[in-house]
Design a protein around this motif. Structure first.
Motif, short mmCIF file in Angstrom:
data_model
loop_
_atom_site.label_atom_id
_atom_site.label_comp_id
_atom_site.label_asym_id
_atom_site.label_seq_id
_atom_site.Cartn_x
_atom_site.Cartn_y
_atom_site.Cartn_z
N ALA A 109 0.82 -1.21 0.00
CA ALA A 109 0.00 0.00 0.00
C ALA A 109 0.85 1.26 0.00
O ALA A 109 1.26 1.76 1.04
N SER A 110 1.10 1.78 -1.19
CA SER A 110 1.78 3.08 -1.25
C SER A 110 0.76 4.15 -0.84
O SER A 110 -0.45 3.96 -0.95
N ALA A 111 1.26 5.25 -0.36
CA ALA A 111 0.38 6.33 0.08
C ALA A 111 -0.53 6.81 -1.06
O ALA A 111 -1.72 7.06 -0.84
N GLN A 112 0.00 6.89 -2.27
CA GLN A 112 -0.80 7.35 -3.41
C GLN A 112 -1.91 6.37 -3.75
O GLN A 112 -3.05 6.77 -3.99
N LEU A 113 -1.60 5.08 -3.73
CA LEU A 113 -2.63 4.08 -4.03
C LEU A 113 -3.74 4.10 -2.98
O LEU A 113 -4.92 3.99 -3.31
N VAL A 114 -3.36 4.27 -1.73
CA VAL A 114 -4.36 4.33 -0.65
C VAL A 114 -5.24 5.57 -0.83
O VAL A 114 -6.46 5.49 -0.67
N ARG A 115 -4.64 6.70 -1.18
CA ARG A 115 -5.42 7.92 -1.43
C ARG A 115 -6.37 7.71 -2.61
O ARG A 115 -7.54 8.08 -2.54
N ASP A 116 -5.85 7.12 -3.68
CA ASP A 116 -6.68 6.87 -4.86
C ASP A 116 -7.85 5.94 -4.52
O ASP A 116 -8.97 6.16 -4.96
N LEU A 117 -7.57 4.92 -3.72
CA LEU A 117 -8.62 3.99 -3.31
C LEU A 117 -9.67 4.71 -2.48
O LEU A 117 -10.88 4.55 -2.71
N HIS A 118 -9.22 5.52 -1.55
CA HIS A 118 -10.15 6.26 -0.69
C HIS A 118 -11.03 7.18 -1.53
O HIS A 118 -12.26 7.25 -1.34
N GLU A 119 -10.44 7.88 -2.49
CA GLU A 119 -11.21 8.78 -3.36
C GLU A 119 -12.21 8.00 -4.21
O GLU A 119 -13.35 8.43 -4.39
N ALA A 120 -11.79 6.86 -4.73
CA ALA A 120 -12.70 6.04 -5.54
C ALA A 120 -13.86 5.52 -4.70
O ALA A 120 -15.01 5.51 -5.16
N GLU A 121 -13.58 5.12 -3.47
CA GLU A 121 -14.65 4.65 -2.58
C GLU A 121 -15.62 5.77 -2.25
O GLU A 121 -16.85 5.56 -2.20
N GLN A 122 -15.11 6.98 -2.05
CA GLN A 122 -15.98 8.12 -1.79
C GLN A 122 -16.85 8.44 -3.01
O GLN A 122 -18.04 8.74 -2.87
N SER A 123 -16.25 8.36 -4.19
CA SER A 123 -17.00 8.59 -5.42
C SER A 123 -18.10 7.55 -5.58
O SER A 123 -19.24 7.88 -5.97
#
Length: 107
Positions: free
Chosen positions: A57-71
Motif C-alpha cells: 500500500a503506497s500512500a498514493q494508491l491508498v489515497r486513490d482507493l479512498h477517493e474512488a470509494e468516496q465517489s
C-alpha cells in the motif's frame, strides 16, 4: 360539469400524464447513466485493491482507493435519490390514471 369542461379536464389530465411519462423516461435514463458510472468506479476500486495487494500500500494508491470509494458512495446516493424520484413520478401517473378512469366513467 358541462361536456366541454369535462373534455378540458380530461385533456389537462392527459397533458399532465404525458409530462410525467417524459419525466420518468428522463429519470430512467439518468439512473442508467449513474449505474454505469457507479460500475466503472467499482471496477476502479477493485483494480486499486488488487494493486495494493500486489505491490503493498503506497500512500498514493491508498489515497486513490479512498477517493474512488468516496465517489462510489456519492454515486450510490445519487442512484437512490433518482430511484426515489422515479417511484414518486410513477405514483403520480397511477393517480392520474385513476382520475382519467373516473372522468371516462362519468361519460
Amino acid at each position: 360539469m358541462t361536456k366541454g369542461s369535462e373534455t378540458a379536464r380530461r385533456d389537462a389530465l392527459l397533458a399532465r400524464r404525458l409530462d410525467l411519462v417524459a419525466s420518468v423516461s428522463a429519470l430512467t435514463a439518468e439512473a442508467l447513466r449513474l449505474n454505469q458510472k457507479r460500475a466503472g468506479i467499482e471496477m476502479e476500486v477493485l483494480r486499486l485493491e488488487l494493486e495494493i495487494g500486489r505491490s503493498h500500500a503506497s500512500a498514493q494508491l491508498v489515497r486513490d482507493l479512498h477517493e474512488a470509494e468516496q465517489s462510489a458512495a456519492a454515486i450510490l446516493q445519487a442512484c437512490v435519490a433518482c430511484e426515489e424520484r422515479i417511484v414518486s413520478a410513477e405514483a403520480d401517473i397511477e393517480e392520474l390514471d385513476r382520475q382519467l378512469v373516473a372522468t371516462a366513467n362519468k361519460n
